[in-house]
Design a protein around this motif. Structure first.
Motif, PDB file in Angstrom:
ATOM      1  N   LEU A  24       0.842  -1.193   0.000  1.00 52.54           N
ATOM      2  CA  LEU A  24       0.000   0.000   0.000  1.00 52.54           C
ATOM      3  C   LEU A  24       0.880   1.248   0.000  1.00 52.54           C
ATOM      4  N   ALA A  25       1.952   1.208   0.804  1.00 49.17           N
ATOM      5  CA  ALA A  25       2.862   2.364   0.850  1.00 49.17           C
ATOM      6  C   ALA A  25       3.392   2.650  -0.558  1.00 49.17           C
ATOM      7  N   ALA A  26       3.761   1.603  -1.303  1.00 48.14           N
ATOM      8  CA  ALA A  26       4.297   1.803  -2.657  1.00 48.14           C
ATOM      9  C   ALA A  26       3.206   2.372  -3.570  1.00 48.14           C
ATOM     10  N   ALA A  27       1.981   1.861  -3.429  1.00 50.67           N
ATOM     11  CA  ALA A  27       0.896   2.294  -4.321  1.00 50.67           C
ATOM     12  C   ALA A  27       0.588   3.777  -4.152  1.00 50.67           C
ATOM     13  N   ILE A  28       0.829   4.323  -2.948  1.00 54.18           N
ATOM     14  CA  ILE A  28       0.540   5.757  -2.782  1.00 54.18           C
ATOM     15  C   ILE A  28       1.820   6.599  -2.737  1.00 54.18           C
ATOM     16  N   GLY A  29       2.934   5.979  -3.140  1.00 53.62           N
ATOM     17  CA  GLY A  29       4.186   6.734  -3.259  1.00 53.62           C
ATOM     18  C   GLY A  29       4.804   7.107  -1.931  1.00 53.62           C
ATOM     19  N   MET A  30       4.654   6.220  -0.924  1.00 51.57           N
ATOM     20  CA  MET A  30       5.191   6.545   0.406  1.00 51.57           C
ATOM     21  C   MET A  30       6.277   5.587   0.874  1.00 51.57           C
ATOM     22  N   SER A  31       6.794   4.764  -0.024  1.00 53.91           N
ATOM     23  CA  SER A  31       7.744   3.730   0.419  1.00 53.91           C
ATOM     24  C   SER A  31       8.895   4.328   1.212  1.00 53.91           C
ATOM     25  N   ARG A  32       9.405   5.472   0.729  1.00 51.95           N
ATOM     26  CA  ARG A  32      10.582   6.064   1.388  1.00 51.95           C
ATOM     27  C   ARG A  32      10.266   6.633   2.758  1.00 51.95           C
ATOM     28  N   ASP A  33       8.978   6.887   3.009  1.00 44.94           N
ATOM     29  CA  ASP A  33       8.595   7.495   4.294  1.00 44.94           C
ATOM     30  C   ASP A  33       8.227   6.447   5.328  1.00 44.94           C
ATOM     31  N   CYS A  34       8.361   5.170   4.973  1.00 43.23           N
ATOM     32  CA  CYS A  34       7.920   4.118   5.890  1.00 43.23           C
ATOM     33  C   CYS A  34       9.101   3.282   6.370  1.00 43.23           C
ATOM     34  N   PRO A  66       4.410   4.531   8.661  1.00 42.43           N
ATOM     35  CA  PRO A  66       4.954   5.782   8.104  1.00 42.43           C
ATOM     36  C   PRO A  66       5.455   6.759   9.154  1.00 42.43           C
ATOM     37  N   GLN A  67       6.485   7.524   8.799  1.00 39.70           N
ATOM     38  CA  GLN A  67       6.899   8.646   9.661  1.00 39.70           C
ATOM     39  C   GLN A  67       5.712   9.591   9.758  1.00 39.70           C
ATOM     40  N   GLY A  68       5.487  10.152  10.912  1.00 39.64           N
ATOM     41  CA  GLY A  68       4.385  11.120  11.038  1.00 39.64           C
ATOM     42  C   GLY A  68       3.062  10.474  11.368  1.00 39.64           C
ATOM     43  N   GLY A  69       3.077   9.182  11.665  1.00 41.51           N
ATOM     44  CA  GLY A  69       1.831   8.532  12.098  1.00 41.51           C
ATOM     45  C   GLY A  69       0.999   8.041  10.929  1.00 41.51           C
ATOM     46  N   ILE A  70       0.023   7.204  11.256  1.00 36.52           N
ATOM     47  CA  ILE A  70      -0.768   6.540  10.222  1.00 36.52           C
ATOM     48  C   ILE A  70      -1.585   7.560   9.417  1.00 36.52           C
ATOM     49  N   SER A  71      -1.927   8.698  10.036  1.00 34.15           N
ATOM     50  CA  SER A  71      -2.739   9.693   9.313  1.00 34.15           C
ATOM     51  C   SER A  71      -1.989  10.267   8.113  1.00 34.15           C
ATOM     52  N   SER A  72      -0.648  10.154   8.115  1.00 34.35           N
ATOM     53  CA  SER A  72       0.108  10.734   6.991  1.00 34.35           C
ATOM     54  C   SER A  72      -0.223  10.021   5.677  1.00 34.35           C
ATOM     55  N   VAL A  73      -0.732   8.781   5.764  1.00 36.73           N
ATOM     56  CA  VAL A  73      -1.162   8.079   4.537  1.00 36.73           C
ATOM     57  C   VAL A  73      -2.292   8.882   3.889  1.00 36.73           C
ATOM     58  N   CYS A  74      -3.264   9.283   4.702  1.00 39.31           N
ATOM     59  CA  CYS A  74      -4.393  10.059   4.163  1.00 39.31           C
ATOM     60  C   CYS A  74      -3.936  11.443   3.724  1.00 39.31           C
ATOM     61  N   HIS A  75      -3.033  12.047   4.501  1.00 38.65           N
ATOM     62  CA  HIS A  75      -2.583  13.385   4.121  1.00 38.65           C
ATOM     63  C   HIS A  75      -1.861  13.342   2.770  1.00 38.65           C
ATOM     64  N   ARG A  76      -1.099  12.259   2.537  1.00 37.02           N
ATOM     65  CA  ARG A  76      -0.374  12.146   1.272  1.00 37.02           C
ATOM     66  C   ARG A  76      -1.359  12.087   0.092  1.00 37.02           C
ATOM     67  N   ILE A  77      -2.440  11.305   0.254  1.00 37.02           N
ATOM     68  CA  ILE A  77      -3.414  11.233  -0.860  1.00 37.02           C
ATOM     69  C   ILE A  77      -4.142  12.580  -0.978  1.00 37.02           C
ATOM     70  N   ALA A  78      -4.465  13.173   0.186  1.00 38.50           N
ATOM     71  CA  ALA A  78      -5.238  14.425   0.170  1.00 38.50           C
ATOM     72  C   ALA A  78      -4.490  15.544  -0.559  1.00 38.50           C
TER      73      ALA A  78
END
Ligand SMILES: Cc1cc2nc3c(=O)[nH]c(=O)nc-3n(C[C@H](O)[C@H](O)[C@H](O)COP(=O)(O)OP(=O)(O)OC[C@H]3O[C@@H](n4cnc5c(N)ncnc54)[C@H](O)[C@@H]3O)c2cc1C
Length: 442
Positions: free
Chosen positions: A68-78, A207-219
């Motif tokens: 999921l991290a890869a699909a939303i472009g967050m691999s490096r932040d996890c 993710p760094q910054g807590g689980i909410s950062s997943v939503c913030h990244r998409i937002a």
């Protein structure tokens, strides 16, 4: 190729991961949309915060997968989870799950008898029948049923068998994934995804910054079309087709609605059709998460400890720092106690210090002296945490899985599908369902 059907926007209700995933999918296909979130921030159940001491709190313990991290472009932040394991605490003993239980002759014989009887048994309709056929009566009555009753608040005969079938990774596959986890030193996800297949290439990260950062990244990618503090109060249907909505008192004509709101609320929002009748009966279980801060290690043996004995107020304990050490300050630990409850019941109405004392007093029986190491707590209350699959509305639930019955209305996400979906499933299912919706329903 998906094309917008007209110039009216699609309204998305909710800025959790489901609503945001739908928004990004529509944007990527050039379909006009507006996302309305009733609260003042996106993330929904994936809200998280960090306190001044450096403890992180999610709405109950959360971690995602590298896929999921890869699909939303967050691999490096996890970062990958350091370790994960589950135990069952019963009558003063800890059994590793599942091998420790199977090493116990009484539970092994229960499982073998259950399996052989299941070859001749008719299809289970209740959770009790299902667990008994899968695990035998001893494992079922001492462990599976008390845990189900604690999280659901319903009797094992009232809960539908589907609850046990939702993530049934077979023993053979589980052993294969566990072996791969040992060899690769990764926490491979087992029982975490059903939409795309579990695999040795899918492991847990945070993710760094807590689980909410997943939503913030998409937002960030759709923010021009996100409206916070906007409550969708009404969805108007004419001739079984969505026409318009009312947001904060103002009408808005729409091409369709993608809702992530809880399904028992939808019949109150939708006017002009009886298609949603019956959904108002669907129930969700509320949860209280008492996060205890401790000096030193917790004394628990693994990241997750299941507690089936009914005289404990909690049914699950999680030592999050054991799996994700950077979420707690050095030299400290954090134990999250999950208490299943009903909004307004005696647990829900307890204040934070009463809940903290209740949990510490109960934990003293398992880990003597833990109270002396307690150095604070943070209580998180979630009114709608777990959909309860009751036998009484099981046929309606199954038809809801297929369709809302209203043209132009799609319901997605954990509470919107009324399903025990984790983030990865929500993400992939929402994309797939929105594509189908655009093809067939607009
Ligand atoms: C205790 C617990 C632990 C979990 N642990 C994990 C885990 O470890 N890993 C994992 O992958 N998943 C986990 N999950 C699941 C994960 O949290 C959910 O799958 C996901 O957050 C659901 O997102 P959603 O968008 O469907 O719903 P939500 O996050 O509930 O979002 C719905 C949003 O809609 C808004 N809304 C509702 N009605 C309206 C309206 N009328 N108008 C406007 N806005 C409205 C709400 O304010 C909310 O923000 C866990 C869930 C729970 C409860």
């Amino acid at each position: 190729m998906i094309k917008p059907t007209n110039e009216l926007p699609i309204a998305i209700l909710g800025g959790g991961i489901a609503g945001l995933t739908a928004a990004l999918h529509l944007k990527n296909h050039s379909v006009p949309f507006v996302l309305f979130e009733s609260s003042d921030a996106v993330a929904g159940l994936m809200k998280s915060e960090r306190d001044e001491e450096g403890f992180t709190y999610d709405c109950g313990v959360h971690f995602l997968t590298n896929r999921l991290a890869a699909a939303i472009g967050m691999s490096r932040d996890c970062q990958p989870m350091a370790r994960y394991g589950e135990t069952v605490h019963l009558r003063g003993r800890c059994y590793a799950y599942p091998l420790g239980l199977l090493a116990s002759p009484k539970y092994l014989s229960s499982a073998l008898i259950g399996k052989s009887k299941s070859l001749f048994a008719s299809t289970a309709s209740t959770a009790r029948e299902y667990y008994s056929s899968q695990y035998g009566s001893r494992l079922s009555e001492e462990i599976a049923i008390p845990l189900t009753e604690a999280w659901s608040g319903a009797n094992g005969d009232e809960v539908a068998a589907a609850v046990g079938q939702k993530f049934s990774t077979g023993l053979g596959r589980m052993m294969m994934l566990r072996t791969a986890a040992k060899m690769t030193n990764r926490v491979i996800g087992i029982g975490y995804a059903s939409t795309i297949v579990e695999s040795t290439n899918s492991w847990h990260v945070y993710p760094q910054g807590g689980i909410s950062s997943v939503c913030h990244r998409i937002a960030e990618k759709v923010e021009e079309n996100v409206r916070l503090n906007c409550n969708v109060e009404q969805i108007d249907v004419e001739n079984e087709r969505v026409q318009s909505i009312i947001v904060n008192g103002k009408p808005l004509p729409v091409a369709g609605v993608i809702s992530t709101a809880p399904v028992h609320v939808l019949p109150k929002l939708v006017r002009g059709t009886n298609a949603l009748a019956g959904l108002e009966k669907f129930e969700y279980r509320a949860m209280i998460f008492v996060n205890l801060k401790l000096n030193g290690p917790s004394g628990l043996t693994d990241v997750v400890t299941w507690v089936p004995e009914r005289d404990y107020p909690f049914f699950r304990l999680s030592d999050i720092g054991m799996g994700l050490p950077w979420l707690v300050p050095n030299g400290k630990s954090q134990v999250t106690c999950d208490i299943g409850c009903k909004v307004g019941d005696s647990h829900w109405n307890m204040n934070d210090s009463e809940l903290t004392k209740l949990c510490i007093d109960s934990l003293e029986r398992m880990i003597p002296g833990i109270g002396k190491r307690a150095c604070g707590s943070r209580v998180v209350r979630v009114p709608l945490a777990y959909p309860i699959f009751k036998v009484e509305y099981e046929s309606k639930r199954k038809s809801w899985e297929q369709t809302t019955g209203v043209d132009g209305l799609l319901s997605v996400g954990r509470n919107g599908e009324f399903a025990h979906l984790l983030m990865e499933d929500v993400f992939w299912r929402t994309r797939w369902k929105v594509s189908e919706f655009l093809k067939n329903s607009l």
